[in-house]
Design a protein around this motif. Structure first.
Motif, mmCIF file in Angstrom:
data_model
loop_
_atom_site.group_PDB
_atom_site.id
_atom_site.type_symbol
_atom_site.label_atom_id
_atom_site.label_comp_id
_atom_site.label_asym_id
_atom_site.label_seq_id
_atom_site.Cartn_x
_atom_site.Cartn_y
_atom_site.Cartn_z
ATOM 1 N N ASP A 1 5.316 7.697 -3.157
ATOM 2 C CA ASP A 1 5.674 9.135 -2.198
ATOM 3 C C ASP A 1 6.738 8.698 -1.417
ATOM 4 O OD1 ASP A 1 5.994 10.932 -0.115
ATOM 5 O OD2 ASP A 1 3.619 11.105 0.219
ATOM 6 N N PRO A 2 7.910 9.182 -2.126
ATOM 7 C CA PRO A 2 9.162 8.847 -1.358
ATOM 8 C C PRO A 2 9.441 9.067 0.133
ATOM 9 C CG PRO A 2 9.454 9.970 -3.633
ATOM 10 C CD PRO A 2 8.135 9.983 -3.268
ATOM 11 N N GLU A 3 9.008 10.172 0.587
ATOM 12 C CA GLU A 3 9.084 10.523 1.922
ATOM 13 C C GLU A 3 8.334 9.751 2.858
ATOM 14 O OE1 GLU A 3 10.780 13.013 3.038
ATOM 15 O OE2 GLU A 3 11.605 13.767 1.199
ATOM 16 N N ARG A 4 6.920 9.371 2.306
ATOM 17 C CA ARG A 4 6.135 8.542 3.257
ATOM 18 C C ARG A 4 6.948 7.131 3.248
ATOM 19 N NH1 ARG A 4 -0.257 7.463 1.992
ATOM 20 N NH2 ARG A 4 -0.456 6.091 3.448
ATOM 21 N N VAL A 5 7.315 6.641 2.216
ATOM 22 C CA VAL A 5 7.772 5.022 2.074
ATOM 23 C C VAL A 5 9.006 5.148 3.126
ATOM 24 C CG1 VAL A 5 8.766 3.485 0.367
ATOM 25 C CG2 VAL A 5 6.571 4.554 -0.160
ATOM 26 N N ALA A 6 10.026 6.158 2.878
ATOM 27 C CA ALA A 6 11.132 6.064 3.622
ATOM 28 C C ALA A 6 11.035 5.943 5.182
ATOM 29 C CB ALA A 6 11.917 7.360 3.444
ATOM 30 N N ASP B 1 0.798 -0.956 -0.040
ATOM 31 C CA ASP B 1 0.048 -0.059 -0.028
ATOM 32 C C ASP B 1 0.845 1.274 0.150
ATOM 33 O OD1 ASP B 1 -2.188 -1.786 0.015
ATOM 34 O OD2 ASP B 1 -2.609 -1.274 2.251
ATOM 35 N N ALA B 2 1.813 1.196 0.713
ATOM 36 C CA ALA B 2 2.708 2.212 1.035
ATOM 37 C C ALA B 2 3.365 2.697 -0.545
ATOM 38 C CB ALA B 2 3.663 2.351 2.091
ATOM 39 N N TRP B 3 4.109 1.662 -0.968
ATOM 40 C CA TRP B 3 4.882 1.856 -2.411
ATOM 41 C C TRP B 3 3.962 2.268 -3.401
ATOM 42 C CZ3 TRP B 3 9.967 0.499 -4.015
ATOM 43 C CH2 TRP B 3 11.014 0.076 -3.033
#
Length: 139
Positions: free
Chosen positions: A31-36, A25-27
């Motif tokens: 959203d790079p910031e959120r996934v990181a 779901d995250a990937w």
């Protein structure tokens, strides 16, 4: 969507499946910031031939990835798990700037800190060119 620290080791089959779904779901937000945020500050990665360490490098990598992998859509599947490790198989589809569609297959091995954040991610990935009509993963 579960936060990165909502699902912590030791894993059961149920929590391992939930962790995989949360990652998928995250990937898919791209959203790079959120996934990181799902990775420890000093997380260690191998992605194809790239070796990364830490959230800053992970965020930059993901920004580059999704700038070139357009209309990205990912599916992950639990393969195996132990107390603090999960193995997944995945496939994703994307198109490049020239309009060529790709399906990418791979395996990931994950190791987690007690906080629920991933401290190691090792990915092996292969790409196959496909026609748009062969897509299986709808956006």
């Amino acid at each position: 969507m579960a936060a990165p620290t909502d699902i912590r080791p030791p894993f059961t089959e149920e929590t391992a499946r939930a962790k995989v779904q949360a990652a998928q779901d995250a990937w898919n937000t791209r959203d790079p910031e959120r996934v990181a945020l799902a990775y420890t500050e000093d997380s260690e990665w191998r992605n194809r031939g790239e070796f990364l360490r830490g959230r800053e490098e992970i965020t930059a990598f993901l920004a580059r990835k999704w700038a070139r992998e357009l209309d990205y859509r990912l599916e992950k599947e639990l393969w195996a798990f132990t107390d603090d490790r999960i193995a997944v198989r995945f496939e994703y589809e994307s198109r490049d700037a020239d309009g060529q569609w790709w399906r990418s297959y791979g395996n990931e091995m994950w190791e987690f800190a007690a906080t629920g954040l991933m401290r190691r991610r090792y990915a092996s990935i292969n790409d196959v060119a496909i026609d748009e009509g062969e897509r299986r993963l709808a956006a």
